[in-house]
Structure formats: C-alpha cells, structure tokens
Design a protein around this motif. Sequence first.
Motif, PDB file in Angstrom:
ATOM      1  N   ARG A  20       0.839  -1.208   0.000  1.00 32.71           N
ATOM      2  CA  ARG A  20       0.000   0.000   0.000  1.00 32.71           C
ATOM      3  C   ARG A  20       0.868   1.250   0.000  1.00 32.71           C
ATOM      4  N   ASP A  21       1.893   1.276   0.838  1.00 39.83           N
ATOM      5  CA  ASP A  21       2.783   2.444   0.905  1.00 39.83           C
ATOM      6  C   ASP A  21       3.504   2.675  -0.424  1.00 39.83           C
ATOM      7  N   ARG A  22       3.965   1.601  -1.055  1.00 36.76           N
ATOM      8  CA  ARG A  22       4.645   1.730  -2.348  1.00 36.76           C
ATOM      9  C   ARG A  22       3.688   2.237  -3.425  1.00 36.76           C
ATOM     10  N   ALA A  23       2.473   1.705  -3.411  1.00 36.98           N
ATOM     11  CA  ALA A  23       1.478   2.122  -4.407  1.00 36.98           C
ATOM     12  C   ALA A  23       1.149   3.604  -4.238  1.00 36.98           C
ATOM     13  N   LEU A  24       0.901   4.016  -3.026  1.00 37.69           N
ATOM     14  CA  LEU A  24       0.558   5.412  -2.772  1.00 37.69           C
ATOM     15  C   LEU A  24       1.736   6.332  -3.074  1.00 37.69           C
ATOM     16  N   ALA A  25       2.952   5.883  -2.760  1.00 41.86           N
ATOM     17  CA  ALA A  25       4.144   6.685  -3.056  1.00 41.86           C
ATOM     18  C   ALA A  25       4.360   6.836  -4.564  1.00 41.86           C
ATOM     19  N   SER A  26       3.835   5.909  -5.348  1.00 44.75           N
ATOM     20  CA  SER A  26       4.000   5.983  -6.808  1.00 44.75           C
ATOM     21  C   SER A  26       3.110   7.052  -7.421  1.00 44.75           C
ATOM     22  N   GLY A  27       2.197   7.602  -6.611  1.00 48.68           N
ATOM     23  CA  GLY A  27       1.320   8.641  -7.121  1.00 48.68           C
ATOM     24  C   GLY A  27       0.026   8.133  -7.706  1.00 48.68           C
ATOM     25  N   CYS A  28      -0.386   6.942  -7.321  1.00 52.86           N
ATOM     26  CA  CYS A  28      -1.638   6.405  -7.854  1.00 52.86           C
ATOM     27  C   CYS A  28      -2.819   7.263  -7.392  1.00 52.86           C
ATOM     28  N   SER A  29      -3.878   7.215  -8.176  1.00 53.26           N
ATOM     29  CA  SER A  29      -5.086   7.969  -7.842  1.00 53.26           C
ATOM     30  C   SER A  29      -5.892   7.296  -6.745  1.00 53.26           C
ATOM     31  N   GLU A  30      -5.854   5.961  -6.741  1.00 49.77           N
ATOM     32  CA  GLU A  30      -6.638   5.202  -5.763  1.00 49.77           C
ATOM     33  C   GLU A  30      -6.006   3.839  -5.584  1.00 49.77           C
ATOM     34  N   TYR A  31      -6.268   3.235  -4.435  1.00 49.96           N
ATOM     35  CA  TYR A  31      -5.776   1.908  -4.085  1.00 49.96           C
ATOM     36  C   TYR A  31      -6.963   1.147  -3.548  1.00 49.96           C
ATOM     37  N   LEU A  32      -7.411   0.132  -4.277  1.00 48.49           N
ATOM     38  CA  LEU A  32      -8.599  -0.635  -3.883  1.00 48.49           C
ATOM     39  C   LEU A  32      -8.222  -2.076  -3.584  1.00 48.49           C
ATOM     40  N   ILE A  33      -8.820  -2.606  -2.533  1.00 45.51           N
ATOM     41  CA  ILE A  33      -8.563  -3.976  -2.114  1.00 45.51           C
ATOM     42  C   ILE A  33      -9.713  -4.859  -2.586  1.00 45.51           C
ATOM     43  N   LYS A  34      -9.367  -5.932  -3.298  1.00 45.74           N
ATOM     44  CA  LYS A  34     -10.361  -6.893  -3.778  1.00 45.74           C
ATOM     45  C   LYS A  34     -10.855  -7.735  -2.604  1.00 45.74           C
ATOM     46  N   PRO A  35     -12.083  -8.099  -2.583  1.00 46.75           N
ATOM     47  CA  PRO A  35     -13.142  -7.652  -3.492  1.00 46.75           C
ATOM     48  C   PRO A  35     -13.637  -6.273  -3.069  1.00 46.75           C
ATOM     49  N   PHE A  36     -13.855  -5.414  -4.022  1.00 44.19           N
ATOM     50  CA  PHE A  36     -14.366  -4.071  -3.743  1.00 44.19           C
ATOM     51  C   PHE A  36     -15.722  -3.933  -4.422  1.00 44.19           C
ATOM     52  N   GLN A  37     -16.510  -3.001  -3.947  1.00 43.47           N
ATOM     53  CA  GLN A  37     -17.808  -2.759  -4.561  1.00 43.47           C
ATOM     54  C   GLN A  37     -17.611  -2.003  -5.873  1.00 43.47           C
ATOM     55  N   ALA A  38     -18.423  -2.334  -6.841  1.00 44.78           N
ATOM     56  CA  ALA A  38     -18.343  -1.721  -8.166  1.00 44.78           C
ATOM     57  C   ALA A  38     -18.393  -0.205  -8.080  1.00 44.78           C
ATOM     58  N   LYS A  39     -19.235   0.312  -7.200  1.00 43.50           N
ATOM     59  CA  LYS A  39     -19.383   1.772  -7.112  1.00 43.50           C
ATOM     60  C   LYS A  39     -18.076   2.459  -6.707  1.00 43.50           C
ATOM     61  N   PHE A  40     -17.231   1.768  -5.940  1.00 43.14           N
ATOM     62  CA  PHE A  40     -15.967   2.369  -5.534  1.00 43.14           C
ATOM     63  C   PHE A  40     -14.991   2.461  -6.711  1.00 43.14           C
ATOM     64  N   LEU A  41     -14.966   1.451  -7.553  1.00 34.98           N
ATOM     65  CA  LEU A  41     -14.106   1.509  -8.732  1.00 34.98           C
ATOM     66  C   LEU A  41     -14.600   2.578  -9.696  1.00 34.98           C
ATOM     67  N   LEU A  42     -15.894   2.620  -9.940  1.00 34.95           N
ATOM     68  CA  LEU A  42     -16.440   3.627 -10.854  1.00 34.95           C
ATOM     69  C   LEU A  42     -16.169   5.035 -10.348  1.00 34.95           C
ATOM     70  N   LYS A  43     -16.340   5.253  -9.054  1.00 34.60           N
ATOM     71  CA  LYS A  43     -16.075   6.584  -8.490  1.00 34.60           C
ATOM     72  C   LYS A  43     -14.591   6.925  -8.607  1.00 34.60           C
ATOM     73  N   ALA A  44     -13.730   5.954  -8.344  1.00 39.37           N
ATOM     74  CA  ALA A  44     -12.288   6.198  -8.453  1.00 39.37           C
ATOM     75  C   ALA A  44     -11.909   6.584  -9.878  1.00 39.37           C
TER      76      ALA A  44
END
Length: 122
Positions: free
Chosen positions: A91-115
Amino acid sequence: MATRKAVLVVDDDPNVLKSIGRLLKAARFDVIAYASAEELYRCSNLHEIACFVLDIHLNSVSGLDLRRHLEVLGVQSPVIFITADDSSVTRDRALASGCSEYLIKPFQAKFLLKAIEDAMEA
C-alpha cells in the motif's frame, strides 16, 4: 480504438478482468483489457488512455513496475491500483508511486467507478 473515455485494465485473473470489463462497458467506458504486462507493453496507444486500472500482483511483472514503465514513456494518465493481497508495504509503495486510488479486492463496483470518474476529472 481508444477514446478519451478509454480505460485500460491489466489483471491476470480472467474472472476479475471479465467482470471489470463488463462493469466499465455498462458504465459507458471504452475498455481495453489485458491479462499480462507483456500485452500492455505491446499497446501502441498508451498516451490515448484516460485511466489505467492495474493489478499490483501479476504473474511476471508487478503493477508497480507497469506504473514505472508508463512514467518512462511519459504517460501521465491516472493509475488506480487493485489488489487481493494487501499489505502495508504494498500500500505504501502504491501510494508513493502517485496512484489515484488503491482498492482492495473484493471491492464494490461503485468504488471503482467513483475512483475512475474522480481520476479522470482531476
């Protein structure tokens, strides 16, 4: 063909890839789906992609490595990372890379669409 609403998804789980593809098509996005990093490397229109959804743990190359590859190519479109194997280090590496969002599977569809919508508006 990619358009300004094109979302490129890379996930080595065929079921996840298929379900995300269906979700995004239902939400009226153009979808380009790849099952491996190698397939993305052969894509010639990366600069036309509006948003990338990358699985962090792929079979051969990590999503974080794909992110670095996009940066080297000068691709500035937002990246959303997804993973089923969450850890504080990942998670820290992903966020440090400048990603817009970090989602953990399984996630709700609405969270991916909003991201994706938020990333495209930013």
